[in-house]
Each structure stands twice: as C-alpha cells, then as structure tokens.
Scaffold this motif. Sequence first.
Motif, mmCIF file in Angstrom:
data_model
loop_
_atom_site.group_PDB
_atom_site.id
_atom_site.type_symbol
_atom_site.label_atom_id
_atom_site.label_comp_id
_atom_site.label_asym_id
_atom_site.label_seq_id
_atom_site.Cartn_x
_atom_site.Cartn_y
_atom_site.Cartn_z
ATOM 1 N N ASN A 1 2.913 7.449 -10.897
ATOM 2 C CA ASN A 1 2.541 6.918 -12.212
ATOM 3 C C ASN A 1 2.527 5.392 -12.217
ATOM 4 O O ASN A 1 1.670 4.770 -12.854
ATOM 5 C CB ASN A 1 3.437 7.481 -13.318
ATOM 6 N N ALA A 2 3.445 4.751 -11.477
ATOM 7 C CA ALA A 2 3.481 3.288 -11.447
ATOM 8 C C ALA A 2 2.241 2.719 -10.757
ATOM 9 O O ALA A 2 1.591 1.800 -11.273
ATOM 10 C CB ALA A 2 4.744 2.807 -10.740
ATOM 11 N N LEU A 3 1.892 3.260 -9.600
ATOM 12 C CA LEU A 3 0.715 2.755 -8.889
ATOM 13 C C LEU A 3 -0.559 3.032 -9.682
ATOM 14 O O LEU A 3 -1.474 2.194 -9.719
ATOM 15 C CB LEU A 3 0.633 3.376 -7.495
ATOM 16 N N SER A 4 -0.627 4.172 -10.326
ATOM 17 C CA SER A 4 -1.800 4.490 -11.148
ATOM 18 C C SER A 4 -1.915 3.525 -12.320
ATOM 19 O O SER A 4 -3.017 3.055 -12.655
ATOM 20 C CB SER A 4 -1.711 5.932 -11.663
ATOM 21 N N GLY B 1 6.549 -7.064 -15.654
ATOM 22 C CA GLY B 1 5.503 -8.058 -15.520
ATOM 23 C C GLY B 1 5.482 -8.716 -14.160
ATOM 24 O O GLY B 1 4.430 -9.138 -13.674
ATOM 25 N N GLY B 2 6.646 -8.827 -13.516
ATOM 26 C CA GLY B 2 6.707 -9.408 -12.185
ATOM 27 C C GLY B 2 6.534 -8.371 -11.095
ATOM 28 O O GLY B 2 5.778 -8.569 -10.136
ATOM 29 N N PHE B 3 7.223 -7.234 -11.227
ATOM 30 C CA PHE B 3 7.171 -6.198 -10.190
ATOM 31 C C PHE B 3 5.822 -5.488 -10.188
ATOM 32 O O PHE B 3 5.176 -5.362 -9.148
ATOM 33 C CB PHE B 3 8.309 -5.204 -10.398
ATOM 34 N N GLY B 4 5.382 -5.029 -11.369
ATOM 35 C CA GLY B 4 4.127 -4.290 -11.442
ATOM 36 C C GLY B 4 2.908 -5.191 -11.424
ATOM 37 O O GLY B 4 2.028 -5.060 -10.565
ATOM 38 N N SER B 5 2.857 -6.133 -12.369
ATOM 39 C CA SER B 5 1.681 -6.993 -12.497
ATOM 40 C C SER B 5 1.613 -8.051 -11.408
ATOM 41 O O SER B 5 0.573 -8.690 -11.234
ATOM 42 C CB SER B 5 1.675 -7.675 -13.872
ATOM 43 N N GLY B 6 2.714 -8.236 -10.673
ATOM 44 C CA GLY B 6 2.732 -9.190 -9.581
ATOM 45 C C GLY B 6 2.718 -8.511 -8.224
ATOM 46 O O GLY B 6 1.680 -8.409 -7.570
ATOM 47 N N LEU C 1 3.144 -5.264 -7.045
ATOM 48 C CA LEU C 1 2.330 -4.073 -6.802
ATOM 49 C C LEU C 1 0.847 -4.356 -7.013
ATOM 50 O O LEU C 1 0.001 -3.756 -6.346
ATOM 51 C CB LEU C 1 2.801 -2.923 -7.683
ATOM 52 N N SER C 2 0.513 -5.278 -7.913
ATOM 53 C CA SER C 2 -0.890 -5.659 -8.084
ATOM 54 C C SER C 2 -1.447 -6.274 -6.805
ATOM 55 O O SER C 2 -2.564 -5.972 -6.383
ATOM 56 C CB SER C 2 -1.044 -6.648 -9.241
ATOM 57 N N ALA C 3 -0.668 -7.161 -6.190
ATOM 58 C CA ALA C 3 -1.117 -7.785 -4.943
ATOM 59 C C ALA C 3 -1.293 -6.753 -3.842
ATOM 60 O O ALA C 3 -2.281 -6.778 -3.093
ATOM 61 C CB ALA C 3 -0.125 -8.861 -4.514
ATOM 62 N N LEU C 4 -0.364 -5.812 -3.747
ATOM 63 C CA LEU C 4 -0.484 -4.763 -2.735
ATOM 64 C C LEU C 4 -1.697 -3.880 -2.983
ATOM 65 O O LEU C 4 -2.461 -3.564 -2.062
ATOM 66 C CB LEU C 4 0.784 -3.903 -2.723
ATOM 67 N N LEU C 5 -1.899 -3.464 -4.213
ATOM 68 C CA LEU C 5 -3.006 -2.559 -4.524
ATOM 69 C C LEU C 5 -4.365 -3.227 -4.361
ATOM 70 O O LEU C 5 -5.330 -2.583 -3.941
ATOM 71 C CB LEU C 5 -2.854 -2.017 -5.948
ATOM 72 N N GLY D 1 -4.925 -5.984 -2.468
ATOM 73 C CA GLY D 1 -5.045 -6.751 -1.237
ATOM 74 C C GLY D 1 -5.084 -8.238 -1.514
ATOM 75 O O GLY D 1 -5.655 -9.028 -0.745
ATOM 76 N N ALA D 2 -4.477 -8.640 -2.624
ATOM 77 C CA ALA D 2 -4.463 -10.040 -3.055
ATOM 78 C C ALA D 2 -3.246 -10.752 -2.493
ATOM 79 O O ALA D 2 -2.363 -10.143 -1.878
ATOM 80 C CB ALA D 2 -4.465 -10.112 -4.579
ATOM 81 N N THR D 3 -3.181 -12.068 -2.727
ATOM 82 C CA THR D 3 -2.036 -12.880 -2.322
ATOM 83 C C THR D 3 -1.261 -13.309 -3.564
ATOM 84 O O THR D 3 -1.848 -13.821 -4.515
ATOM 85 C CB THR D 3 -2.495 -14.129 -1.549
ATOM 86 N N LEU D 4 0.047 -13.085 -3.544
ATOM 87 C CA LEU D 4 0.918 -13.433 -4.659
ATOM 88 C C LEU D 4 1.676 -14.718 -4.333
ATOM 89 O O LEU D 4 2.254 -14.844 -3.248
ATOM 90 C CB LEU D 4 1.910 -12.296 -4.917
#
Length: 508
Positions: free
Chosen positions: A189-192, A219-224, A226-230, A232-235
């Motif tokens: 559910n978190a990744l989705s 806001g940091g864990f999910g939007s930061g 996990l967002s970068a991982l999903l 392929g971005a750089t945080l």
Amino acid sequence: MTESPSTVDELVRHRSAQYPTKPMVIDTVNRITFGELDENTHAMAAAFLEAGVTKGTRVGLIMPNGTGWVQTAIALTRIGAVLVPLSTLLAPRELVTQLRVASVQFLVAVEEFRGHRYLDELKSECLSPTDLPALRGVRTPEGLPQATAATTATVDAVTATVTAADTLVIMFTSGSSGPPKGVIHSHGNALSAVRSGLAARCIDADTRLYLPMPFFWVGGFGSGILSALLAGATLVTEEIPRPETTLRLLERERVTLFRGWPDQAEALARQSESIGADLSSLRQGSLEALLPADQRAAPGARAKLFGMTEAFGPYCGYPADTDMPRSAWGSCGKPFAGTEVRIVDPDTGEPVPAGTIGMIQIRGRNTLRGICRRSREDVFTVDGYYPTGDLGHLDGDGFMFYHGRSDDMFKVSGATVYPSEVEEALRGIDGVQNAFVTDVSGAVGAVVIAEGPVDLLQVTARKLLSSFKVPTVWLLVGSDEDIPRGGTGKVDVAALKQMLARSSAEQT
C-alpha cells in the motif's frame, strides 16, 4: 523481477541494476549511488540479522536526515523488519510512549543530536524493565555487530520471504490534536500510494529532488526516499536546513525540484538574492516562491496537494506544473488512482451530493492497513472507509476542495461556520496577504496579515459572506512570522485563539 516492484527489496535490486552509478541520495557530506545502496544495505541487513533483528521485528529509528538514515531504513525493510521512524524532537516521556504504543523491540538511535542524548534520556525515563516490556535491544548505528559469512548468506533467503502484504512501517502522525497515532502501512500500500502521486508531483528519473521534511514523517520517508526509489530520481537532503546552507546545497547539486513547506521556500527566496545563489536549475512544479515571476501561476490555479499520514502522503492532486480548469481553482485536485474518496454527512454518515461540504472518507489499495492498538472495527466503517476527520466537498467534475478539520468547525447562533470558507473570502480582499480564522467564545475571529483598516475589511467581508460568517473579532499582523505555528509548520489554532482573545479584551 516484477514489472512494478512490490517490496522495498525488489525495488532496490531493480534500481541498482538499472542505475548502478547514478546518485540515489546526497547529503552535505556523502553521496550514495543506487548500486552502493544495494550493496551497503545488503551488508547492513546481515548485521541486523546478526543482532537478532529479522522479519517482523519492530525497529525504532532515531537519526537526523542523511545518507545514514536512508541506508538504515532500507536495510531493515529489505529483510521485512517493521520500521518505526521516531522524531528527533521527542521529549523523553513522548519517546517512551511511542516505543510502547508501537511495541518496539529494537531501537537504533544516534548518541546525540541538537542537544538530545536519546539513550541517556531513555534510561533516565525508564525506571523499570516493565516500562518497555517489548524492547530487547538498543544500539547506536555504529554499534551493530559484524555479520558472519553464514549470516550474510541468509540475507537473500530472508528478503525472498517478504511480500507486498507484509508491514513496512509504523508512522506516527504529528497530530493537530490528541495523542499521536501509530499508523500501519504495508509494502504494497505504501509503494502504491507513492507511485500514484509521482506524476502530480512532477517526479521522474531526471529529477533532483530537495525536501526539507524530516525522514521520520511521511513527507520525508514517502514523498522523499520512496519517491526517489520509485522514480529512479536523486534525493538531496541535509540534517538541519538553514537558508544559507540550503541555498548553497540547491546550487551545488543543481536541484531541479523543490517541494515541501511554502514558508521555507519564501524564506529562501527572500535571502537568495543577497546570498547570490544560482537557482536556475529549478523547474516548474517547484514551490513558486523560488521560481522566476514569469513561471508562477495565478493564485489558486495550481492544485494544493492534499494528503495525510493515513493515506501515506498526498491522495489528491493535479500536475504541479499545470493550471487546473478555472472552475477547479483553489481545489486540491482529484483523488489519485488507488484511493476512493467520498463525502458524508458528519452526523449521519450518509453520502452527500456533489458541492456539499461534509466529512472526507477514504479507502482503497493506497490507504492504511490499521492503527496500533485499535481494532479494525474502531478504525474503519463497515464498508471499509477511513473517516479522516477532514471536511471537504467534491465538485461535479471530481475536484476536491478542503474546508478544514471537523473539530475546527463551529457554530454561531446555531449556524455552522467553516473557517476555510471565511479564510478564502478574506484572502480575496485587496491588501490581504493571508488570513486565519477560528472561533473566539462563540464569535468569528480572524488574524489577518494586512495593513487594514479593520473597518474597511469588515465592510468588504459583509459583501462576500453571510452575516453570521463575518468576523467580529479582528487582529491585524504585519507578516507570516507573526502567525504561531507548531513543529510541523501547521498553524497553532490554540495560540491563535489566545491572540484573538487578548486582542478582544484590549479593545473593550
């Protein structure tokens, strides 16, 4: 490898194979590539297994933002341990409460940060082993044991048992009122939830993302992270954001997207010119205070992304670089795929027609799996919706408008006043920079950033609002710095009430 990784371990392996030399996370001192993240967290996972942590173990984590936080969290979640991020701001008693609520079994904490010595404070607060009966191990990040070859060899076998249905994290809400809640989210559910909002937040593989949010919040864990991982971005992150160091970091790392708190963006914009930082790499989708004037949208044209810890971040939005249809200006955009939103009467629980303000309820694959120490029946409606406590309405096109918290609404002469509705009207008056509304002993009170005079504001407000909604208690202030806020940046409503009460007493 599945096309859409459904666990953190699958995701790390996938990105490592795809972008082995690309930076995944950068702080002021270190940078870690996707390939290094895979290698380092595999070794760290073995060290955790050696220390007795395994799938299902609830592990608290107290660390400042940085590459270390990211690697520790990823190592734990790859082997199916349940991550429990804990605020670096917690007082000792608050820390003990959250450890108890989440039944934390293992704690990883830095020795000291910003005057807090967490392990010493924990020892002084816990006078008996029964204070934290689940806790059986405490370590610093440097204090993990060296893994044996045999333990290292078991890491892949353990990660293979982790599924999308397994619990990923227990996130404590910052809470605008009442005690914090331990909100349970699974890998799936978190990744989705994060994946569903990437496009609206303008995050893709070319993004270099800066967020001021601490990683212990969604806001940091999910939007930061996990967002970068999903994507392929750089945080890009830092332990303690300060205007000068943040501006230099944005410049040095050629950050393309600044998301987060508008207040911080405005503070940075005020200092950017004097410091001489080059922010030309920022693109649309960033908070507009940092963009050139010709790239800023008209007020209300862009969606105010809306979410909560229980939704694992934003669940409503619209592409942050695109104007919404004119009829939707001022809205939060539309619900993302994977989250159903309905509006119900706060008293009866019955759905209300489009355009009617009511309680927002959510359900779907992106939403929380439960709350610590509460039964499913206590958390969800019979048909599976989560009552958010927020007020809003959906228009005929499905755009959602936010109207504040249900516990913020109040009655004047028996009629309901929604503070957000009054605030929106006041913000539309010439000369008003911002407005904050609450009740003051049964009357409508407004703290307004404007030069005044009050008489003119009141006359204009009468043309925009029903008579019972027009503020009768006013306080004019000079800037946003005069508005009281809590640690999360939210307006401190209780302090607003006190300010208005004092102002009213002085005027009588």
